[in-house]
Design an enzyme around this catalytic site. Sequence first.
Site, PDB file in Angstrom:
ATOM      1  N   ASN A   1      50.394  46.377  10.247  1.00 45.70           N
ATOM      2  CA  ASN A   1      50.074  47.790  10.007  1.00 45.70           C
ATOM      3  C   ASN A   1      50.599  48.164   8.627  1.00 45.70           C
ATOM      4  OD1 ASN A   1      49.753  50.527   9.993  1.00 45.70           O
ATOM      5  ND2 ASN A   1      51.165  50.949  11.685  1.00 45.70           N
ATOM      6  N   TRP A   2      49.681  48.298   7.697  1.00 44.96           N
ATOM      7  CA  TRP A   2      50.089  48.555   6.309  1.00 44.96           C
ATOM      8  C   TRP A   2      50.517  50.002   6.082  1.00 44.96           C
ATOM      9  CZ3 TRP A   2      45.711  45.673   3.081  1.00 44.96           C
ATOM     10  CH2 TRP A   2      45.843  44.297   3.290  1.00 44.96           C
TER      11      TRP A   2
ATOM     12  N   SER B   1      60.622  46.702  13.459  1.00 48.23           N
ATOM     13  CA  SER B   1      61.432  45.771  12.658  1.00 48.23           C
ATOM     14  C   SER B   1      61.177  44.303  13.009  1.00 48.23           C
ATOM     15  CB  SER B   1      62.919  46.121  12.745  1.00 48.23           C
ATOM     16  OG  SER B   1      63.139  47.436  12.257  1.00 48.23           O
TER      17      SER B   1
ATOM     18  N   GLY C   1      55.139  46.256  10.754  1.00 48.10           N
ATOM     19  CA  GLY C   1      55.019  47.245   9.687  1.00 48.10           C
ATOM     20  C   GLY C   1      55.506  46.661   8.374  1.00 48.10           C
ATOM     21  N   GLY C   2      56.756  46.959   8.028  1.00 45.99           N
ATOM     22  CA  GLY C   2      57.319  46.568   6.732  1.00 45.99           C
ATOM     23  C   GLY C   2      57.099  45.107   6.350  1.00 45.99           C
TER      24      GLY C   2
HETATM   25  P1  13P Z   1      58.329  48.228  11.066  1.00 46.07           P
HETATM   26  O1  13P Z   1      57.922  46.801  11.337  1.00 46.07           O
HETATM   27  O2  13P Z   1      58.381  48.561   9.613  1.00 46.07           O
HETATM   28  O3  13P Z   1      59.542  48.610  11.841  1.00 46.07           O
HETATM   29  O4  13P Z   1      57.131  49.133  11.655  1.00 46.07           O
HETATM   30  C1  13P Z   1      56.667  48.909  12.925  1.00 46.07           C
HETATM   31  C2  13P Z   1      55.426  49.694  13.116  1.00 46.07           C
HETATM   32  O5  13P Z   1      55.459  50.909  13.150  1.00 46.07           O
HETATM   33  C3  13P Z   1      54.158  48.956  13.231  1.00 46.07           C
HETATM   34  O6  13P Z   1      53.125  49.778  13.659  1.00 46.07           O
END
Ligand code: 13P
Length: 256
Positions: free
Chosen positions: A10-11, A214, A235-236
Amino acid sequence: MEKKPFIMGNWKMHLTLKEGVEFAQSLRDHLSEKNTVLCGICPSFVFLKDICSVVEGSDIFVAAQNIHSDESGPYTGEVSAVMVREVGCTHVLIGHSERRHIFGETDTFINAKIKTALSNNLKPILCVGEKLDEREDGRTKYVVKNQIKDGLQGIRADQMGDLSIAYEPVWAIGTGKTALPEQANEVHSFIRKILADEYGEHVANTTYIQYGGSAKPENTEELLAQPDIDGLLVGGASIKLESFLKIIETSLSVIG
Ligand code: 13P
């Protein structure tokens, strides 16, 4: 985990058009020989058409990060299921915690979006998860159960094959605090039980339940080793090609 891992990046509101296209090209080239993992990316709306063109013909899915619940209408700034389908998306995130908690999306709205996604041939990924205070108050299961029940209101068992769920504890998103693998699995298995009660064992066992919060190369193996964690919503660590590829590599090794 017994299914092919389902890894989505998820960018969010990251990457430029050039960066996104280059990323998608490299991902496509890298995955061309290894299609044993289900892999997708969720770029910004404005890049969906370009990214869909880059990955066309590959096994990589492209998902929108959101849609409106109506197919068209006077909703300035909104994007419809019809539109994202038209540019080539196959999946859509629905009810991400940032949509729920920053933009005030309700379970009723989320449920309507799921129905619109399904009727437009888009596979929804319903995101659920508790906030920190809810976990600390011992209300994790109560919150998640309501999000699932309300989000899936009116969805039939025969539609469930197109839907997956992402459990993303809000306190673990973007904070570096991953849920312990056992902690996450406990909620995943609870979600599977809700699905079993509602739709029967077959739907419960075949529905993909991803973990998000995370997730990174270093914890991929231990998360995917859990019996009820079928994939990751990243995400990140999904906006850097190197770490996203490492997550995919690691997930391949988990299935052997
Ligand atoms: P992170 O991996 O940055 O914690 O984000 C998770 C997320 O919200 C994926 O949709």
